[in-house]
Enzyme design. Structure first.
Site, mmCIF file in Angstrom:
data_model
loop_
_atom_site.group_PDB
_atom_site.id
_atom_site.type_symbol
_atom_site.label_atom_id
_atom_site.label_comp_id
_atom_site.label_asym_id
_atom_site.label_seq_id
_atom_site.Cartn_x
_atom_site.Cartn_y
_atom_site.Cartn_z
ATOM 1 N N ASP A 100 1.042 -1.084 -0.135
ATOM 2 C CA ASP A 100 -0.066 0.171 0.048
ATOM 3 C C ASP A 100 0.944 1.295 0.032
ATOM 4 O O ASP A 100 2.101 1.258 0.511
ATOM 5 C CB ASP A 100 -0.889 0.126 1.361
ATOM 6 C CG ASP A 100 -2.167 -1.086 1.085
ATOM 7 O OD1 ASP A 100 -2.487 -1.381 0.098
ATOM 8 O OD2 ASP A 100 -2.562 -1.564 2.226
ATOM 9 N N ASP B 274 -7.244 -1.353 -4.589
ATOM 10 C CA ASP B 274 -8.185 -0.844 -3.748
ATOM 11 C C ASP B 274 -9.130 -0.144 -4.429
ATOM 12 O O ASP B 274 -10.386 -0.142 -4.240
ATOM 13 C CB ASP B 274 -7.600 -0.675 -2.453
ATOM 14 C CG ASP B 274 -6.667 -1.550 -1.724
ATOM 15 O OD1 ASP B 274 -6.965 -2.683 -1.763
ATOM 16 O OD2 ASP B 274 -5.866 -0.793 -0.967
#
Length: 217
Positions: free
Chosen positions: A161, A180
């Site tokens: 991330d 995401d």
């Protein structure tokens, strides 16, 4: 008037009938369209490719403890590794999440074969690409060395991330990645399609029968 074969001209103008004598009607139900299935797969592939490319670039150019400020501070590239699900939940069950994500991806691959409406090829493509993008990390990236896809335990990989909005290190909102983003956009589109009566199947779009009037009215 009769023709030479004994059939009347009026028979040529009558609709075809079935064995029960009822007129046959063309099937108006939309059929599966292979082009939409292919579009779904291409959208998913593009999402996966873009997600993995950005992760490689971030791993090669950004240090975990030194976020990069871009867009005037609207976005920070803040590298982190997530062993859990969204918002760092279930961090001790990485392998379970990998199995669940695998089932979801397989289900979406088969579901895409039944697409009959263009909007659903986009929605399912985004969801499929988002789920598969993070699943690649689960299977190939290692918690001990996230930059080396061949190092570590199988299905124990941590998801990369790196997008932190407004402030670094996820101080305002949980850090996320492009997979995401694709997943969330796909889910939002699915919800909008369902709420506006544009369901996945033709049956879900059939108008509801009007209630019969009560006797005496």
């Amino acid at each position: 008037m009769q023709t030479a074969g004994g059939a009347t001209l009026s028979e040529d103008t009558q609709p075809d009938t079935d064995m029960a004598g009822n007129p046959e009607r063309d099937d108006e139900t939309p059929k599966r369209r292979p082009g939409l299935m292919l579009a779904c797969y291409l959208i998913a592939a593009a999402a996966i490719g873009l997600d993995q490319l950005t992760k490689v670039l971030v791993l090669d150019n950004i240090d975990q403890g030194e976020p990069v400020r871009i867009l005037g501070g609207l976005v920070y590239l803040s590298l982190t590794f997530n062993s859990g699900a969204a918002f760092s939940m279930f961090t001790d069950y990485t392998w379970v999440l990998a199995i669940v994500a695998t089932c979801v991806v397989v289900f979406l691959i088969f579901l895409a074969r039944r697409i009959v409406y263009p909007a659903w090829s986009i929605a399912l493509g985004l969801v499929l690409g988002g789920a598969a993008g993070n699943l690649v990390d689960r299977y190939l990236r290692a918690p001990s060395n996230p930059g080396d896809p061949l190092d570590g335990d199988f299905a124990q990989g941590h998801v990369v991330d790196f997008i932190s909005v407004f402030k670094p290190h996820g101080e305002v909102f949980a850090i996320f990645n492009l997979a995401d983003s694709a997943l969330v956009c796909g889910v939002i589109l699915i919800v909008l399609l369902e709420l506006t009566g544009r369901g996945f199947s033709p049956q879900s779009r059939s108008p509801r029968p009007e209630p019969e009037p009560e006797p005496g009215k």
